[in-house]
Design a protein around this motif. Sequence first.
Motif, PDB file in Angstrom:
ATOM      1  N   UNK A 175       0.833  -1.203   0.000  1.00  0.00           N
ATOM      2  CA  UNK A 175       0.000   0.000   0.000  1.00  0.00           C
ATOM      3  C   UNK A 175       0.866   1.250   0.000  1.00  0.00           C
ATOM      4  N   UNK A 176       1.882   1.273   0.849  1.00  0.00           N
ATOM      5  CA  UNK A 176       2.746   2.447   0.950  1.00  0.00           C
ATOM      6  C   UNK A 176       3.648   2.585  -0.266  1.00  0.00           C
ATOM      7  N   UNK A 177       4.139   1.462  -0.784  1.00  0.00           N
ATOM      8  CA  UNK A 177       4.986   1.526  -1.970  1.00  0.00           C
ATOM      9  C   UNK A 177       4.242   2.130  -3.147  1.00  0.00           C
ATOM     10  N   UNK A 178       3.051   1.628  -3.389  1.00  0.00           N
ATOM     11  CA  UNK A 178       2.209   2.144  -4.476  1.00  0.00           C
ATOM     12  C   UNK A 178       1.809   3.594  -4.204  1.00  0.00           C
ATOM     13  N   UNK A 179       1.381   3.876  -2.974  1.00  0.00           N
ATOM     14  CA  UNK A 179       0.906   5.214  -2.634  1.00  0.00           C
ATOM     15  C   UNK A 179       1.985   6.271  -2.735  1.00  0.00           C
ATOM     16  N   UNK A 180       3.160   5.974  -2.206  1.00  0.00           N
ATOM     17  CA  UNK A 180       4.266   6.941  -2.237  1.00  0.00           C
ATOM     18  C   UNK A 180       4.727   7.184  -3.668  1.00  0.00           C
ATOM     19  N   UNK A 181       4.840   6.099  -4.441  1.00  0.00           N
ATOM     20  CA  UNK A 181       5.289   6.224  -5.824  1.00  0.00           C
ATOM     21  C   UNK A 181       4.321   7.080  -6.641  1.00  0.00           C
ATOM     22  N   UNK A 182       3.026   6.776  -6.569  1.00  0.00           N
ATOM     23  CA  UNK A 182       2.042   7.529  -7.344  1.00  0.00           C
ATOM     24  C   UNK A 182       1.888   8.970  -6.846  1.00  0.00           C
ATOM     25  N   UNK A 186       2.587  11.977  -9.415  1.00  0.00           N
ATOM     26  CA  UNK A 186       1.502  12.926  -9.697  1.00  0.00           C
ATOM     27  C   UNK A 186       1.691  14.260  -8.974  1.00  0.00           C
ATOM     28  N   UNK A 187       2.886  14.457  -8.419  1.00  0.00           N
ATOM     29  CA  UNK A 187       3.198  15.707  -7.698  1.00  0.00           C
ATOM     30  C   UNK A 187       2.216  15.968  -6.552  1.00  0.00           C
TER      31      UNK A 187
END
Length: 344
Positions: A175-182, A186-187
């Motif tokens: 969840x955090x990997x995906x969330x932080x990356x996106x 997306x700034x």
Amino acid sequence: MIWKYFSLPNSNIVDTLDTIYPLGKSMSNTRLQYHATGGQLFILFLKNMFLTVVTLGIYSFWARTNIQKFMAENLEWAGERFSFHGTGKERFIGFLKAAGVFIVLYIAIMIILWIANKIPVPYFATIIGAVLFIGVILALVPIIIVGGRKYITSRTGYRNLRFGFDGKILEVAKIYGKGILLTIVTLGIYYPWFFAEKEAYIQSKTRYGNTNFGFSADGKEIFFLYLKGFLLSIVTLGIYYSWFLADVQNYIWNRTSFQGKKFRSDITGGKIFVNFLVAYLIILFTLGIGFAWAVVRLTKLFIESVSLEAEVDFSSISAQPDTKANATAEGLEALAETLEAFLS
């Protein structure tokens, strides 16, 4: 859930359970009550500060535990007070274990970098070092989140039952990997959706006894909530920020449930603004001595704005202790904070 309030206010204010009163009672009886006084907290602050200085920081683990016990024991719901059963000793041992883990990781990284330096490829060692550093950080974040919440919830009690957290490190990492990356890509625009996903997971894995909490939110709604708060705070030179905080608290609580029953928060921006102003004046005109009274005033405001829409069926709730929860993850967090303070 309520353990958010067992430490001094922060960002994150903040990372709350809450109550349980029968329908038909007056509104004042359906709310969580906070009984602390500024004088009590002031004395506790003095004790913690003195012993922390005298012990060169070692007592800080006991100091944090003292604050959390103080907060818990002054929280009341349905005629029952909460309790906190953590100890400074287990936190200190957790810190020592975390320090041992850090030393092992540091030695391993140094050995890898020493080997990388022997490879005649430009910037190879630098790239490897950056990858290892980012990898360690990304690995530690979910460990700290899951382990820390497991510890806090397992040591928090109400009506002779303990809270708990059943989240998994790998699931939180995804969840955090995906969330932080996106969020980075997306700034920052994706953050509201990241927030909704992580909160839904964390709340759904948090339980009181054997009964879990629920949380349902929409990233789009949170996005416009934050956008409105950001723009109006700029236009009003920060004045609207109090109303933004009220909107955020009300939104989160109104979408949190227990046994299918929803919580309610009715705090207003006007109340937050006035209380922030009063707290600021208290601290200013007492040269900081009134900080404890300011903290109690604000904590009482936020906590006592929450109520539950219906009675909880306690007879269906049974104990489910978490015997594996320990303070090592909290030790990692404390170690990271110590290193950050030292480097800055």
